[in-house]
Design a protein around this motif. Sequence first.
Motif, PDB file in Angstrom:
ATOM      1  N   ASP A  25       5.002 -12.383  -0.603  1.00 17.32           N
ATOM      2  CA  ASP A  25       4.757 -11.171  -0.482  1.00 17.32           C
ATOM      3  C   ASP A  25       4.752 -10.568  -2.061  1.00 17.32           C
ATOM      4  OD1 ASP A  25       4.518 -10.754   2.161  1.00 17.32           O
ATOM      5  OD2 ASP A  25       6.539 -10.653   2.312  1.00 17.32           O
ATOM      6  N   LYS A  58       1.464  -9.879  -4.196  1.00 16.68           N
ATOM      7  CA  LYS A  58       0.456  -8.858  -3.521  1.00 16.68           C
ATOM      8  C   LYS A  58       0.422  -7.553  -4.174  1.00 16.68           C
ATOM      9  CE  LYS A  58       1.261 -10.724   1.164  1.00 16.68           C
ATOM     10  NZ  LYS A  58       1.394 -10.437   2.457  1.00 16.68           N
ATOM     11  N   PRO A  59      -0.409  -7.043  -4.590  1.00 18.58           N
ATOM     12  CA  PRO A  59      -0.361  -5.775  -5.363  1.00 18.58           C
ATOM     13  C   PRO A  59      -0.126  -4.482  -4.606  1.00 18.58           C
ATOM     14  CG  PRO A  59      -2.784  -6.724  -5.530  1.00 18.58           C
ATOM     15  CD  PRO A  59      -1.970  -7.411  -4.511  1.00 18.58           C
ATOM     16  N   GLU A  60      -0.106  -4.596  -3.433  1.00 21.37           N
ATOM     17  CA  GLU A  60       0.365  -3.562  -2.520  1.00 21.37           C
ATOM     18  C   GLU A  60       1.987  -3.579  -2.243  1.00 21.37           C
ATOM     19  OE1 GLU A  60      -1.251  -6.595   0.465  1.00 21.37           O
ATOM     20  OE2 GLU A  60      -1.647  -6.000  -1.464  1.00 21.37           O
ATOM     21  N   TRP A  61       2.608  -4.594  -2.799  1.00 23.50           N
ATOM     22  CA  TRP A  61       4.015  -4.596  -2.461  1.00 23.50           C
ATOM     23  C   TRP A  61       5.071  -3.709  -3.478  1.00 23.50           C
ATOM     24  CZ3 TRP A  61       6.924  -6.903   0.642  1.00 23.50           C
ATOM     25  CH2 TRP A  61       8.389  -7.154   0.439  1.00 23.50           C
ATOM     26  N   ASP A  62       5.867  -2.942  -2.765  1.00 22.17           N
ATOM     27  CA  ASP A  62       6.402  -1.882  -3.314  1.00 22.17           C
ATOM     28  C   ASP A  62       7.532  -2.410  -4.306  1.00 22.17           C
ATOM     29  OD1 ASP A  62       7.662   0.495  -4.031  1.00 22.17           O
ATOM     30  OD2 ASP A  62       8.357   1.090  -1.922  1.00 22.17           O
ATOM     31  N   SER A 100       9.120  -0.525  -6.579  1.00 27.19           N
ATOM     32  CA  SER A 100       9.739   0.864  -7.229  1.00 27.19           C
ATOM     33  C   SER A 100      11.216   0.574  -7.421  1.00 27.19           C
ATOM     34  CB  SER A 100       9.435   1.925  -6.451  1.00 27.19           C
ATOM     35  OG  SER A 100       9.865   1.914  -4.934  1.00 27.19           O
ATOM     36  N   ARG A 150       6.501  -8.452 -12.703  1.00 21.59           N
ATOM     37  CA  ARG A 150       5.230  -7.562 -12.442  1.00 21.59           C
ATOM     38  C   ARG A 150       4.960  -6.448 -13.364  1.00 21.59           C
ATOM     39  NH1 ARG A 150       3.938  -7.395  -6.384  1.00 21.59           N
ATOM     40  NH2 ARG A 150       3.530  -5.041  -6.856  1.00 21.59           N
ATOM     41  N   SER A 175       1.857  -3.437 -14.353  1.00 20.31           N
ATOM     42  CA  SER A 175       0.822  -2.721 -13.950  1.00 20.31           C
ATOM     43  C   SER A 175      -0.109  -2.370 -15.133  1.00 20.31           C
ATOM     44  CB  SER A 175       1.062  -1.561 -13.180  1.00 20.31           C
ATOM     45  OG  SER A 175       1.673  -2.134 -11.732  1.00 20.31           O
ATOM     46  N   ASN A 206      -3.834  -9.446  -9.826  1.00 17.62           N
ATOM     47  CA  ASN A 206      -4.312  -8.908  -8.342  1.00 17.62           C
ATOM     48  C   ASN A 206      -4.129  -9.477  -7.110  1.00 17.62           C
ATOM     49  OD1 ASN A 206      -4.642  -6.673  -9.670  1.00 17.62           O
ATOM     50  ND2 ASN A 206      -7.012  -6.820  -9.991  1.00 17.62           N
ATOM     51  N   SER A 239      -5.725   0.808 -11.484  1.00 16.03           N
ATOM     52  CA  SER A 239      -4.739  -0.025 -11.379  1.00 16.03           C
ATOM     53  C   SER A 239      -4.905  -1.373 -11.146  1.00 16.03           C
ATOM     54  CB  SER A 239      -3.479   0.719 -10.513  1.00 16.03           C
ATOM     55  OG  SER A 239      -2.299  -0.280 -10.575  1.00 16.03           O
ATOM     56  N   ASN A 240      -4.271  -2.357 -11.878  1.00 13.97           N
ATOM     57  CA  ASN A 240      -4.355  -3.748 -11.871  1.00 13.97           C
ATOM     58  C   ASN A 240      -2.875  -4.143 -11.688  1.00 13.97           C
ATOM     59  OD1 ASN A 240      -7.367  -5.022 -11.969  1.00 13.97           O
ATOM     60  ND2 ASN A 240      -7.125  -2.735 -12.878  1.00 13.97           N
TER      61      ASN A 240
END
Length: 626
Positions: A239, A242-246, A248, A273, A275, A303, A330-331
Motif C-alpha cells: 500500500d 500508492k499515491p492515494e495512501w494517506d 499525513s 515519500r 510529493s 506515482n 501532484s506527483n
Amino acid sequence: MKIKRGRFCVVLLSLALLFCAGVSSAAIRLPALIADRMVLQRDTELKIWGWADPGEKITVRFRDKNYLTETDATGNWAVRLPAQKAGGPYMLQVNEITVRDILIGDVWLCSGQSNMETPIARLVERFPEINASNNHMIRYFKVPTQHALENRSEIASGGRWCSAVASEVMNWTALAYFYAQQSYAHNGVPVGMLVSSLGGSTIESWISQEQLKEFPKLLLDRPALDSMRLAERDQGINDWIKPEWDDSDWPTFTVPGLWREQQVDSKGVLYFRKSFELPADLSGRYGMLYLGTMIDSDSVFVNGHFVGATGYMYPPRKYAVPAGILRKGSNLVTIRLRSNSGNGGFVAGKSYKLIVNDKEINLAGQWKYRVGMDLALSKSYRARLKNKNEVGSTLYHGMIYPLKDVKVTGVIWYQGEANSDAPQDYERYLKLLIKDWRLTLNRPQLPFLLVQLPNYMRQQQRPSESGWARIREAQFKVAKEVPYTAMTVNYDIGEWNDIHPLNKKDLAARLLLAARKLVYGEKLVSAGPSYQRMEVKGNKIVIFFTNVGSGLAIRDGKVLKHFALAGQNRQFRWANAVISGNTVVVSHPDISHPVAVRYAWADNPADANLVNKEDLLASPFRTDNW
C-alpha cells in the motif's frame, strides 16, 4: 535498472511489487504429484486440485467425463472424481494441461529414515534381476526433502513419477521396488509407491505440533515465531507506494541525511515519500530521476510505478521515468530503503532531483517516512527460537501435510534407528504418529505396516540392555494395541556391521504377507508367535503366546536360543527353554525363584529361533518392566 555483484534480492522484490501494481496473469498449475505416470488410488473418491487466477473457469476431463469448477478468491480449485476401478493407462486434461499415462491401483505412502531410502543401486550385485526390470505397471515418486516450521500447501519441487522399466529403475529406493514388484505379481493391480522419508530423521520430526503437546521440549514457541514474522513482514509492500495512501500522520525526514542523525533508530526497511508539483506542459513526459547515493539498497516508485532498484550502497542512483507516468499537478516519489546495519540514509553532497525537458525539480528537503520492517525488533523474538532446529514436526509440515489430499491404500513405516539412544518415549511417539496421519489423511482406519528393526551390531556374550530391543518392544506394543496395524519381525535379515542391510527383498515379502491379511482380507497366518502372558510354576516360568499358527517350532536346530531368565536379583542369565504345546517353559538350574524372562532382547539377536510352523519369527519380548 542496476544489478551489481549478484545482488538479486532487492530487484526480485521490486519486480514482485511491480506485479502487485497491476500486471500479469498466472497459468493453471497442478501439484507435482499430478503428473505423467502417476498412480491414483482405486475404489475411492479422488481429489484433483490446483491453482490459477481467482475466478478462472476450470474443466477437468477424465475417462470421457467432464468435471467443472472455478477458482476461489485465493486461486484454489478442486474437483472430485468418483471411485475408479484398477486399470489404465488413462489421460487427464485440465484446461490446456494434459497428464498422460495414468494408472489406477494401490498407492502406498512409505516413510521413515535411511532404510526406507536405501537406493536400489546398492542391491544390484545381490539381486542382478534388477538390471532387467521391465515393469511399467508399478510406479515410484520420491518426495523431495523439505523442513518447515509450519504446514506447507505443497511438497518441494523436483520430484517425478518413474516406472520400473530398466531405464528408470535406478531412480527407485530398494524396499519400495521389491514391495511394488511383489504386490503387483500377487494382486495384478498397478502399484504406486509414494516415498516420503529422510535418512537420520527421528520420529518426532514426522509428528505434528498438535500431537506433540505433551512433549514441551519439542514444541516451537509459536507466539515468538508469529511475532518475529510480523516484525519481519514488510507492512508497506502493498500500500505505501500508492499515491492515494494517506501519509499525513507520518513523521518527516530531511534528505540528504542519515537515520541515526535524525533519531531514526531502526534496522530493516523504511519507506520515504515525497510529493512535488508538475506543470501541465510536462505531464506524461519522459524524465530522469537522480537520487544521489543511498545506504544500502533501494527500490524506487513514481506515482506507484516501479522505475528502478540498486542492490547495494555505492552506485549513484539514476533512474529513467518512462513517458506516461508523470502527470499534471501532484506527483509522488516513493523509496523503499533497506539497511541491515541500522544507519541507512541518503549520502550528503549528492544530487536529489528530477529532470524533465531540462526543467529541474529539487527533491532534497522534507520527506515523509515510516518503518516498514524492523529487524531489531525481530531479533528479540529470534532469541526465543534458539531451539527451532530441535523442535519436532518439521518433516511433517513439509513432507506429510502437503499429501493430505492424496488417497492411499496404507502406510509402510520403517524408522527407529535414530531414536534408539533414547527409546523410552518411542511407543508414545509411534501411537501419536499413527493417530496424526490418520487425521491428516482423513482415514480413521488407515492401515499401517510397521517394520520392526532388524539385528545390528556385534552379538553379546551375556544378556544385556539394548536400545534397539526397546525400540522393537515399542513397535510390538503398538502393533498389538493399535487397530489396523501389523508388524514384520526381522532380526534374522540384518547385518551386524551395516545399519543398512541389503535384504530388502525378503523384508518386502513379509510386508506383503502382512498386507494380504490386514488390507486385502486374506485368511492366512501373517505373523509369528507373540508374547501374551507368563505364569511362574515352581522354579520355571511358562510363557503363553498368540499367533501360534499351526504350532510352535524351532528354526534350524533342536534347541531354543536367546531366552534369558532372572531371579529376584534381576540379573539375567541364558536359560533353558523347551516347547510344551503352545507354550515355552523357561528354567535355569541356578535360579530357584525366577521372576522374569526375556527373549531376543539384544541389539543383535540373530540366533534367536522361536517360530511357528509357518516359519514366522516370534517377536522379541520381556516380561519385566525394569
